[in-house]
Design an enzyme around this catalytic site. Structure first.
Site, short mmCIF file in Angstrom:
data_model
loop_
_atom_site.label_atom_id
_atom_site.label_comp_id
_atom_site.label_asym_id
_atom_site.label_seq_id
_atom_site.Cartn_x
_atom_site.Cartn_y
_atom_site.Cartn_z
N TYR A 188 7.07 13.92 -14.52
CA TYR A 188 6.23 14.29 -15.55
C TYR A 188 6.32 15.79 -15.77
CZ TYR A 188 4.62 9.60 -15.01
OH TYR A 188 4.52 8.24 -15.09
N LEU A 307 5.30 2.32 0.83
CA LEU A 307 5.70 1.31 1.76
C LEU A 307 5.18 1.13 3.18
CD1 LEU A 307 8.84 -0.47 0.24
CD2 LEU A 307 6.47 -1.27 0.26
C1 LIG Z 1 -0.42 0.64 -10.18
C2 LIG Z 1 0.11 1.98 -9.84
C3 LIG Z 1 -0.33 3.11 -10.50
C4 LIG Z 1 0.15 4.43 -10.00
N1 LIG Z 1 -0.41 5.45 -10.47
C5 LIG Z 1 0.05 6.60 -10.07
C6 LIG Z 1 -0.68 8.00 -10.29
O1 LIG Z 1 -1.61 8.06 -11.32
N2 LIG Z 1 -0.39 9.03 -9.89
C7 LIG Z 1 0.70 9.08 -9.06
O2 LIG Z 1 1.15 10.39 -8.29
N3 LIG Z 1 1.19 7.93 -8.54
C8 LIG Z 1 0.75 6.86 -9.09
N4 LIG Z 1 1.52 5.79 -8.46
C9 LIG Z 1 2.23 5.67 -7.02
C10 LIG Z 1 1.57 5.50 -5.84
O3 LIG Z 1 0.45 6.35 -5.71
C11 LIG Z 1 2.16 5.37 -4.48
O4 LIG Z 1 2.90 6.82 -4.63
C12 LIG Z 1 3.36 4.43 -4.79
O5 LIG Z 1 2.93 3.23 -5.14
C13 LIG Z 1 4.02 4.20 -3.61
O6 LIG Z 1 3.13 3.91 -2.44
P1 LIG Z 1 3.11 2.16 -2.08
O7 LIG Z 1 4.20 1.70 -1.61
O8 LIG Z 1 1.97 2.16 -0.60
O9 LIG Z 1 2.30 1.56 -2.96
C14 LIG Z 1 1.10 4.37 -9.11
C15 LIG Z 1 1.40 3.34 -8.30
C16 LIG Z 1 0.94 2.09 -8.75
C17 LIG Z 1 1.45 0.74 -8.05
#
Ligand SMILES: Cc1cc2nc3c(=O)[nH]c(=O)nc-3n(C[C@H](O)[C@H](O)[C@H](O)COP(=O)(O)O)c2cc1C
Length: 387
Positions: A188, A307
């Protein structure tokens, strides 16, 4: 084990998290003209009630042009302060801290929701301000062939944007948030300035690494000048973007940002291209080495994300000093009471005290009789009268 790091409090500046579990920003694509809806209250509320120490509200845009989708949250006007305060108030009532991520989608603005195709929107009469929403970026370079060529920002517009981030920080403070995170990752706007691929400017905001860092540094300065000294400031970086920006650059930047008042680097990856973040393999802890590297070499607090799914997995990351905070994203979508489950699994005293008594009390009394202490759907075979 009752003396876990995961459930130990942590003080950053004047703010104390009750544990190290953070809900990272996750877009809900559910705002109406930038305003939060009941969906946001329910969403932030369930995570706060589930026992997380800090709930960070999704990337909230500092200007209208920065919205990724029609459902993005906004903070580009004072009229957003009161509705955002409604979320903050509820999160605080659950004994959690409220954070917000400030963002701008840059050349990836004006897109569909992920489940509607995850690409640029087509012009539609329903979007009244289509032309005002033209994607902007450091340079007129498209994200990829399927994305439109953005308009390169004028130098004066870059200066105005720096001020817009500062004003957004002021509003976030007035809305009552405890923690602010700047979105400098995932391809971004801020990341586009850092990237040689996205930024081919010839003024003081492009060229050498030092010049490409100028935008995020000025944004940080503007934000810090409006964000109180006692409140923590986080920055999310794509520590490795597989397109020329990597851990060494991130460490150099993190050192500068620390001197400007940044407390935590939230260590993510990728997004500047369509290539998967770290090579092709996405596995448990896949971004944790990035957090460990930044923490060690920039001497700054870090948050690990990506993860991290199991309670003992999170605890081990902290014990091995790979991070100071643990973000649980998709797994907390799966189980909003993840902190309660993790406390049970790690043997923390009073695991049901992590959640409000409205349900924690009942789960605690039932557990004393030996029932329901493991996730119910994973148990097979009921035996008469036995847990
Ligand atoms: C539905 C969704 C929306 C997300 N929106 C953002 C966001 O607004 N800003 C951001 O930096 N990352 C966003 N992410 C990334 C998450 O903050 C996170 O870094 C990513 O899901 C990896 O972590 P996890 O494996 O625990 O899900 C989003 C992820 C998901 C699944």
């Amino acid at each position: 084990m009752s003396d876990t790091l995961l459930f130990s409090p942590m003080t950053i500046r004047g703010i104390t998290l009750k544990n190290r579990i953070v809900v990272p920003p996750m877009h809900q694509y559910s705002a109406v003209k930038g305003f939060p809806t009941d969906w946001h209250l329910m969403n932030a509320g369930k995570f706060a009630a589930g026992g997380a120490g800090l709930v960070i509200v999704e990337s909230t845009k500092v200007e209208r042009r920065g919205c990724g989708t029609v459902g993005d949250l906004g903070i580009w006007d004072d009229k957003f302060i009161a509705p955002l305060n409604r979320l903050v108030t509820f999160i605080k009532q659950q004994n959690a801290l409220a954070g917000i991520q400030l963002g701008h989608s840059g050349r990836k603005a004006r897109a569909t929701r992920p489940w509607e195709g995850d690409g640029p929107l087509q012009r539609s009469p329903e979007i009244e301000d289509w032309d005002d929403w033209t994607p902007v970026a450091p340079s007129a370079i498209a994200h990829s062939t399927r994305w439109p060529v953005p308009r390169a920002l004028e130098r004066s517009e870059v200066k105005d944007l720096v001020q817009a981030w500062g004003q957004a920080a002021r509003r976030a403070n007035e809305a009552g948030f405890h923690v602010l995170e700047l979105h400098g990752a995932h391809g971004y706007l801020v990341h586009e300035f850092l990237s040689e691929r996205g930024n081919q400017r010839t003024d003081e905001y492009g060229g050498s690494e030092e010049k490409r860092m100028r935008f995020i540094i000025e944004v940080t300065e503007a934000v810090r000048s409006h964000w109180p000294d006692h409140k923590p400031l986080f920055v999310r970086l794509s520590v490795e973007d597989n397109a020329g920006w990597g851990p060494e650059q991130s460490v150099r930047l993190a050192r500068i940002l620390k001197a400007k008042g940044v407390d935590v680097i939230d260590c993510s990856s990728g997004g500047i291209t369509d290539i998967a973040p770290i090579g092709k393999e996405i596995k448990y802890n896949y971004q944790v080495p990035l957090s460990e590297y930044v923490r060690r070499h920039a001497d700054i607090l870090t948050m690990a994300v990506g993860l991290i799914i199991h309670g003992d997995q999170a605890e081990q990351i902290l014990r091995e000093k790979q991070a100071d905070l643990i973000a649980i994203g998709r797994e907390i979508l799966n189980n909003p009471n993840w902190p309660m489950d993790a406390a049970l699994k790690l043997g923390v005293d009073g695991p049901f005290r992590n959640v409000p008594p409205q349900f924690g009390y009942w789960l605690g009394t039932r557990a004393k009789r030996g029932f329901g202490t493991n996730p119910s759907t994973w148990q097979s075979g009921l035996q008469e009268g036995r847990p």
